[in-house]
Motif scaffolding. Structure first.
Motif, mmCIF file in Angstrom:
data_model
loop_
_atom_site.group_PDB
_atom_site.id
_atom_site.type_symbol
_atom_site.label_atom_id
_atom_site.label_comp_id
_atom_site.label_asym_id
_atom_site.label_seq_id
_atom_site.Cartn_x
_atom_site.Cartn_y
_atom_site.Cartn_z
ATOM 1 N N MET A 363 0.804 -1.214 0.000
ATOM 2 C CA MET A 363 0.000 0.000 0.000
ATOM 3 C C MET A 363 0.841 1.269 0.000
ATOM 4 O O MET A 363 0.364 2.335 -0.403
ATOM 5 N N LEU A 364 2.071 1.175 0.435
ATOM 6 C CA LEU A 364 2.945 2.339 0.323
ATOM 7 C C LEU A 364 3.248 2.616 -1.151
ATOM 8 O O LEU A 364 3.276 3.771 -1.587
ATOM 9 N N GLU A 365 3.459 1.559 -1.946
ATOM 10 C CA GLU A 365 3.634 1.729 -3.383
ATOM 11 C C GLU A 365 2.367 2.310 -4.007
ATOM 12 O O GLU A 365 2.434 3.213 -4.858
ATOM 13 N N VAL A 366 1.204 1.803 -3.601
ATOM 14 C CA VAL A 366 -0.061 2.306 -4.136
ATOM 15 C C VAL A 366 -0.198 3.805 -3.862
ATOM 16 O O VAL A 366 -0.557 4.584 -4.749
ATOM 17 N N PHE A 367 0.104 4.213 -2.633
ATOM 18 C CA PHE A 367 -0.026 5.631 -2.302
ATOM 19 C C PHE A 367 0.991 6.470 -3.066
ATOM 20 O O PHE A 367 0.664 7.570 -3.537
#
Length: 455
Positions: A363-367
């Motif tokens: 989710m850090l990549e998604v953000f």
């Protein structure tokens, strides 16, 4: 505050993480929008300096750095030197039943139809209970290693697959209890409601039996009409009768006739649906003219419908044509939706399958990618809510997506000290903390699935 200077490197911080059940994290920088603490002020970038006291796996207290006093001043202290501290993040839209089939069933041309036909062929040929369970568990271990604390997955619920995949999910949800909160949503084409009412009722029963969410795909290539409205009424009424929330795939296309989002809002208002409704994708809303888009956005907000954009997957699929550079980003107009009052989120969607060849449920990549694709920067400072508190609320998880006293000590400590540092690197060396303990944050080896990929 600690009397000793903070470690010079993040590697030293990792090695210094306390092994005791009670300790203090000091001088962390946490997003104000994800904090529930008194007397904490944010800086110009939306972060606040905080100290966090952890005891028996929970946050015993949290407050302004240097001004926060509780019993336990003699506890081990970890001064993190202004590094960013986040709650574990929330991934509200995934497809872990499809995950990691790319090596055996790649998308032949990168198009949506290529993805659809490839995934359907693989499902018919290979999706036994063992195959689905192993790939889903691999996906969950990947998400867990990256710092995801809650995840919702869509589950293909057509034909024989409903009876295969839902019990597998129920077993995984139980085995992961205490480490990651899991939810599931039934995925089936909306025209099934008028083509095979008996199968639709079987799907509703399976979802209710397993405590899931009712879903569906509402755009299948034709302009919406009376038949769609009737199907939506049936869907909303079935969800209301069973006390289920709704989570729909909506207008995942840049075709002008993909206009079902407004019909969903109309159905929610018409049926006075009391449950939560999440609309995923909503790509075609971006190509409506300004007046029409505003009308639909206002109606979505009135109907209390939340919207999740899937920027990485939709950038991969939308507006793709061989030999032609894409013109559109394929994402929903989140700025306008949020301004109107609709809850907005971003999430992973597909991972290493025909719908998206890449990703790792990080989710850090998604953000990071959402910030670049949707221009979340040079905007307000609370967009981190879209991967934490907002999806946690949508999933009815009051102990997730925030940093608050009394909550589990589930956090991510990052080497970054500012927004630009946060978004500049993948931060594979992040420190993931679950129930107050640092976990082994290494994703599983792809080689584990090699025997499945030889089918």
């Amino acid at each position: 505050m600690s009397e000793t200077p903070p470690p010079r490197t993040f590697a030293e911080l990792r090695r210094s993480f306390p092994e005791e059940r009670a300790f203090r994290i000091e001088n962390a920088r946490a997003p104000l929008c994800l904090l529930a603490a008194h007397g904490v002020a944010g800086d110009a970038h939306g972060f606040a300096r905080v100290d966090v006291m952890v005891e028996d796996g929970r946050i015993a207290g949290i407050g302004a750095a240097g001004g926060f006093h509780l019993d336990g001043e003699d506890l081990p202290k970890l001064d993190v030197g202004g590094r960013i501290l986040l709650p574990r993040l929330v991934d509200v839209h995934t497809h872990i039943d499809k995950g990691h089939i790319w090596p055996r069933r790649a998308n032949p041309d990168g198009t949506f139809m290529g993805a659809l036909t490839s995934a359907e062929a693989d499902r018919e040929a290979n999706w036994s209970a063992d195959d689905v369970a192993r790939r889903m568990d691999f996906s969950l271990r990947s998400a867990y290693a990256h710092g995801t604390g809650a995840l919702r997955t869509h589950i293909d619920s057509v034909g024989k697959q409903t009876a295969i995949s839902w019990p597998v999910f129920a077993e995984l949800r139980e085995s992961w209890r205490g480490r990651m909160a899991l939810q599931a949503t039934a995925l089936f084409p909306i025209d099934l409601i008028w083509q095979d009412e008996a199968e639709f009722r079987e799907i509703v029963a399976a979802v209710a039996r397993h405590g899931g969410v009712l879903g569906g795909v509402t755009y299948l290539g034709e302009a919406p009409g009376a038949r769609l409205d009737a199907a939506l009424d049936t869907l909303f009424q079935a969800a209301a009768a069973e006390g289920l929330d709704l989570d729909l795939h909506v207008d995942e296309s840049l075709e002008p006739q993909a206009r079902t989002l407004e019909r969903i809002a109309d159905a929610a208002l018409r049926t006075r649906f009391a449950g939560r409704v999440l609309a995923g994708h909503c790509c075609s809303l971006a190509i409506h003219d300004e007046a029409e888009r505003k009308r639909v956005v206002d109606k979505v907000a009135e109907a209390r419908i939340a919207v999740v954009s899937l920027p990485m997957c939709n950038m991969y699929l939308q507006d793709r044509a061989s030999g032609r550079t894409p013109r559109w980003r394929g994402v929903a107009p989140l700025h306008e939706l949020r301004a109107a009052g609709a809850p907005v989120m971003v999430a992973s969607d597909n991972t290493r399958d025909p719908f998206h060849a890449y990703g790792d449920l990080d989710m850090l990549e998604v953000f990071r990618e959402a910030t670049r694709i949707l221009h979340l920067d040079h905007s307000s400072h609370d967009w981190l809510r879209a991967v934490a508190a907002t999806p946690a609320d949508l999933m009815d998880l009051d102990r997730a997506g925030r940093l608050e006293a009394g909550d589990p000590a589930d956090m991510i400590l990052l080497p970054a000290r500012s927004t630009d540092e946060l978004l500049a690197r993948p931060h594979a060396d992040r420190l993931v903390i679950v129930a107050g303990e640092a976990i082994d944050a290494r994703p599983p080896d792809y080689a584990e699935l090699d025997d499945l990929m030889q089918r």
